[in-house]
Design a protein around this motif. Structure first.
Motif, PDB file in Angstrom:
ATOM      1  N   GLY A   1       0.809  -1.210   0.000  1.00 53.91           N
ATOM      2  CA  GLY A   1       0.000   0.000   0.000  1.00 53.91           C
ATOM      3  C   GLY A   1       0.844   1.262   0.000  1.00 53.91           C
ATOM      4  N   SER A   2       1.953   1.239   0.741  1.00 47.42           N
ATOM      5  CA  SER A   2       2.818   2.417   0.823  1.00 47.42           C
ATOM      6  C   SER A   2       3.499   2.700  -0.513  1.00 47.42           C
ATOM      7  N   ILE A   3       4.041   1.659  -1.132  1.00 50.86           N
ATOM      8  CA  ILE A   3       4.755   1.900  -2.388  1.00 50.86           C
ATOM      9  C   ILE A   3       3.790   2.218  -3.528  1.00 50.86           C
ATOM     10  N   SER A   4       2.505   1.817  -3.360  1.00 51.37           N
ATOM     11  CA  SER A   4       1.538   2.157  -4.403  1.00 51.37           C
ATOM     12  C   SER A   4       1.321   3.660  -4.475  1.00 51.37           C
ATOM     13  N   ASP A   5       1.552   4.365  -3.348  1.00 49.86           N
ATOM     14  CA  ASP A   5       1.471   5.823  -3.359  1.00 49.86           C
ATOM     15  C   ASP A   5       2.637   6.439  -4.121  1.00 49.86           C
ATOM     16  N   VAL A   6       3.721   5.674  -4.292  1.00 44.75           N
ATOM     17  CA  VAL A   6       4.947   6.201  -4.899  1.00 44.75           C
ATOM     18  C   VAL A   6       5.106   5.742  -6.341  1.00 44.75           C
ATOM     19  N   ILE A   7       5.034   4.428  -6.572  1.00 44.48           N
ATOM     20  CA  ILE A   7       5.295   3.889  -7.913  1.00 44.48           C
ATOM     21  C   ILE A   7       4.020   3.681  -8.718  1.00 44.48           C
ATOM     22  N   GLY A   8       2.871   3.859  -8.080  1.00 43.15           N
ATOM     23  CA  GLY A   8       1.611   3.664  -8.782  1.00 43.15           C
ATOM     24  C   GLY A   8       0.922   2.383  -8.349  1.00 43.15           C
ATOM     25  N   ARG A   9      -0.406   2.383  -8.405  1.00 40.64           N
ATOM     26  CA  ARG A   9      -1.187   1.214  -7.969  1.00 40.64           C
ATOM     27  C   ARG A   9      -0.892  -0.015  -8.834  1.00 40.64           C
ATOM     28  N   GLU A  10      -0.771   0.208 -10.147  1.00 39.81           N
ATOM     29  CA  GLU A  10      -0.624  -0.919 -11.057  1.00 39.81           C
ATOM     30  C   GLU A  10       0.672  -1.688 -10.837  1.00 39.81           C
ATOM     31  N   LYS A  11       1.788  -0.981 -10.769  1.00 41.85           N
ATOM     32  CA  LYS A  11       3.079  -1.651 -10.604  1.00 41.85           C
ATOM     33  C   LYS A  11       3.149  -2.379  -9.259  1.00 41.85           C
ATOM     34  N   ALA A  12       2.616  -1.755  -8.226  1.00 36.96           N
ATOM     35  CA  ALA A  12       2.628  -2.387  -6.901  1.00 36.96           C
ATOM     36  C   ALA A  12       1.799  -3.671  -6.898  1.00 36.96           C
ATOM     37  N   ALA A  13       0.619  -3.619  -7.502  1.00 41.22           N
ATOM     38  CA  ALA A  13      -0.256  -4.790  -7.516  1.00 41.22           C
ATOM     39  C   ALA A  13       0.333  -5.921  -8.356  1.00 41.22           C
ATOM     40  N   ILE A  14       0.891  -5.601  -9.521  1.00 45.05           N
ATOM     41  CA  ILE A  14       1.423  -6.643 -10.396  1.00 45.05           C
ATOM     42  C   ILE A  14       2.607  -7.350  -9.741  1.00 45.05           C
ATOM     43  N   THR A  15       3.404  -6.620  -8.980  1.00 39.78           N
ATOM     44  CA  THR A  15       4.500  -7.256  -8.240  1.00 39.78           C
ATOM     45  C   THR A  15       3.967  -8.326  -7.297  1.00 39.78           C
ATOM     46  N   THR A  16       2.861  -8.031  -6.613  1.00 39.01           N
ATOM     47  CA  THR A  16       2.292  -9.009  -5.674  1.00 39.01           C
ATOM     48  C   THR A  16       1.664 -10.191  -6.408  1.00 39.01           C
ATOM     49  N   TYR A  17       1.102  -9.946  -7.577  1.00 45.56           N
ATOM     50  CA  TYR A  17       0.563 -11.068  -8.364  1.00 45.56           C
ATOM     51  C   TYR A  17       1.670 -12.069  -8.692  1.00 45.56           C
ATOM     52  N   ILE A  18       2.814 -11.573  -9.085  1.00 38.20           N
ATOM     53  CA  ILE A  18       3.933 -12.452  -9.443  1.00 38.20           C
ATOM     54  C   ILE A  18       4.392 -13.264  -8.231  1.00 38.20           C
ATOM     55  N   ILE A  19       4.495 -12.596  -7.077  1.00 35.22           N
ATOM     56  CA  ILE A  19       4.919 -13.302  -5.857  1.00 35.22           C
ATOM     57  C   ILE A  19       3.895 -14.376  -5.475  1.00 35.22           C
ATOM     58  N   SER A  20       2.612 -14.071  -5.594  1.00 31.54           N
ATOM     59  CA  SER A  20       1.576 -15.061  -5.281  1.00 31.54           C
ATOM     60  C   SER A  20       1.655 -16.264  -6.211  1.00 31.54           C
ATOM     61  N   MET A  21       1.937 -16.013  -7.471  1.00 32.78           N
ATOM     62  CA  MET A  21       2.061 -17.112  -8.428  1.00 32.78           C
ATOM     63  C   MET A  21       3.227 -18.023  -8.060  1.00 32.78           C
ATOM     64  N   ILE A  22       4.307 -17.447  -7.556  1.00 34.73           N
ATOM     65  CA  ILE A  22       5.428 -18.271  -7.088  1.00 34.73           C
ATOM     66  C   ILE A  22       4.988 -19.121  -5.902  1.00 34.73           C
ATOM     67  N   GLY A  23       4.202 -18.532  -4.987  1.00 32.80           N
ATOM     68  CA  GLY A  23       3.713 -19.276  -3.837  1.00 32.80           C
ATOM     69  C   GLY A  23       2.830 -20.444  -4.235  1.00 32.80           C
ATOM     70  N   SER A  24       1.900 -20.207  -5.154  1.00 33.60           N
ATOM     71  CA  SER A  24       1.040 -21.298  -5.624  1.00 33.60           C
ATOM     72  C   SER A  24       1.855 -22.350  -6.364  1.00 33.60           C
ATOM     73  N   GLY A  25       2.837 -21.910  -7.146  1.00 37.43           N
ATOM     74  CA  GLY A  25       3.676 -22.853  -7.880  1.00 37.43           C
ATOM     75  C   GLY A  25       4.512 -23.717  -6.962  1.00 37.43           C
ATOM     76  N   ALA A  26       4.946 -23.159  -5.818  1.00 36.16           N
ATOM     77  CA  ALA A  26       5.739 -23.941  -4.872  1.00 36.16           C
ATOM     78  C   ALA A  26       4.945 -25.122  -4.332  1.00 36.16           C
ATOM     79  N   ALA A  27       3.638 -24.941  -4.157  1.00 29.98           N
ATOM     80  CA  ALA A  27       2.803 -26.037  -3.660  1.00 29.98           C
ATOM     81  C   ALA A  27       2.790 -27.211  -4.634  1.00 29.98           C
ATOM     82  N   LEU A  28       2.938 -26.910  -5.915  1.00 32.50           N
ATOM     83  CA  LEU A  28       2.961 -27.981  -6.918  1.00 32.50           C
ATOM     84  C   LEU A  28       4.181 -28.880  -6.774  1.00 32.50           C
ATOM     85  N   LEU A  29       5.220 -28.389  -6.112  1.00 30.18           N
ATOM     86  CA  LEU A  29       6.459 -29.151  -5.958  1.00 30.18           C
ATOM     87  C   LEU A  29       6.497 -29.968  -4.676  1.00 30.18           C
TER      88      LEU A  29
END
Length: 405
Positions: free
Chosen positions: A277-305
């Motif tokens: 939320g803090s960095i979304s005020d600085v770099i923009g809502r879109e870039k902040a949210a997309i970064t978290t989407y990528i991290i979540s995808m890594i988390g879900s992918g780890a469960a597959l292993l």
């Protein structure tokens, strides 16, 4: 023009955080009760997921009602109503003997109660009080969801181990009953310390410049893109979250150990949400949210292993990467909604858009259970989670252009 939040404004955020943490912890505890229900009632995974799924849909569908009520009644009365409903639902759950009773008590009574102590109630007020640091303020509120989720798993597991699932519900009901009035009064004190809306001319001028109505918002492309973003994000999250402990126990991990690891991962949502939320005020809502989407995808992918109960490192990777971004998109998405559709009707607009979140959560939670019943594994659910996150990121990126009135 001074748009910096006052000390009283931060007091409102603190009150909302405490109240939301309590309600979120009670609702997320269902993920631990899931295995107890399966063992006691011999329900399938889809049946055991039904109450939770219905609750997510009801939470989304009732959001416009909650948004309208908070515009009329104020946060203090909503917290009081929500606390009473949660207590009633917990007492009834302790005595439940069939699936339909659990669906009604959790899916309707407790869900509506929790909705009265959630983001739709607190965000409209906070968004008017915060302009310069809106992303940070909303992220602190949103982090309460992760805090509640982190606390609920190990505490609920300990209560069930010591007192059985019915005893655990009775204890939770007692705690909630004791906290109802203090939570409401705490928030009333926070609200009463605020200056009258007319006194804060800077915020009033900013708000008046973009005073959207629900009808006007629904005529825009951005409104429906936000609806899809909420839905896809919830599908991706709830294809995993409800069944995390069941998955870990199924591959061989001890239930209490699994609850501890996943609860610790969920605890990371607190700093994760605030940072996003803090960095979304600085770099923009879109870039902040997309970064978290990528991290979540890594988390879900780890469960597959993960294939056995001795893969401790991989379980921690899954828990931490998925946990740190649990709800992390919330501040960016909610703040984006406030950025685009600010004004006196933000509560109603946010409530309608949040229907997408409820529908997505209900679909994801129930679909994961159904897929397990059909295939004997959660792996397809994890793959679909990653796909939903990817689509959500794509649609959110398309919101970067200003909305046209």
């Amino acid at each position: 023009m001074n748009l910096r939040p006052s000390r009283q404004a931060w007091l409102v955020v603190a009150g909302g955080f405490v109240a939301f943490t309590v309600s979120a912890s009670l609702m997320h505890a269902y993920t631990v009760f899931l295995l107890a229900f399966i063992a006691d009632f011999a329900w399938t995974r889809a049946e055991a997921s039904l109450a939770y799924s219905v609750g997510q849909v009801v939470g989304g569908v009732s959001s416009p009602l909650v948004g309208g009520l908070v515009d009329r009644l104020g946060a203090m009365r909503m917290v009081l109503l929500g606390g009473c409903l949660l207590t009633l639902g917990l007492v009834g759950s302790a005595m439940a003997t069939s699936l339909w009773q659990m669906v009604f008590l959790y899916g309707f009574v407790m869900t509506f109660g929790a909705g009265c102590i959630g983001m739709v109630v607190f965000v409209p007020l906070v968004s008017r009080l915060f302009v310069e640091r809106r992303g940070l303020a909303i992220s602190i509120l949103q982090s309460a969801n992760g805090s509640g989720r982190a606390v609920s798993a190990p505490v609920a597991q300990l209560l069930i181990d010591a007192h059985g699932w019915r005893g655990a519900y009775w204890i939770q009901a007692g705690v909630m009953a004791v906290l109802v009035v203090p939570l409401a009064l705490m928030f009333r004190r926070a609200e009463s310390a605020l200056p009258a809306p007319a006194a804060d001319k800077a915020v009033a001028n900013v708000t008046a410049a973009r005073d959207w109505t629900l009808t006007a918002a629904m005529r825009t492309r951005h409104f429906w893109l936000l609806f899809l973003v909420y839905a896809l994000t919830s599908i991706g999250s709830f294809l995993v979250s409800l069944h995390q402990i069941a998955f870990a126990v199924g591959v061989g991990f001890d239930p209490l150990y699994a609850a501890f690891v996943l609860g610790t991962g969920a605890l990371l949502a607190l700093p994760g949400v605030i940072i996003t939320g803090s960095i979304s005020d600085v770099i923009g809502r879109e870039k902040a949210a997309i970064t978290t989407y990528i991290i979540s995808m890594i988390g879900s992918g780890a469960a597959l292993l993960i294939h056995s109960g001795d893969q401790h490192v991989m379980l921690w990777v899954h828990a931490c990467f998925f946990g740190i971004t649990w709800g992390a998109r919330g501040p960016a998405i909610t703040a984006k909604t406030a950025d685009l559709f600010g004004g006196k009707r933000l509560g109603t607009i946010l409530g309608v858009i949040t229907v997408g979140s409820g529908l997505g959560a209900g679909i994801g939670a129930w679909a994961a259970g159904l897929l397990f019943d059909l295939t004997g594994t959660y792996r397809l659910a994890f793959w679909l989670s990653m796909a939903s996150y990817g689509l959500g990121a794509m649609f959110f990126w398309s919101l970067r252009k200003p909305v046209a009135r």
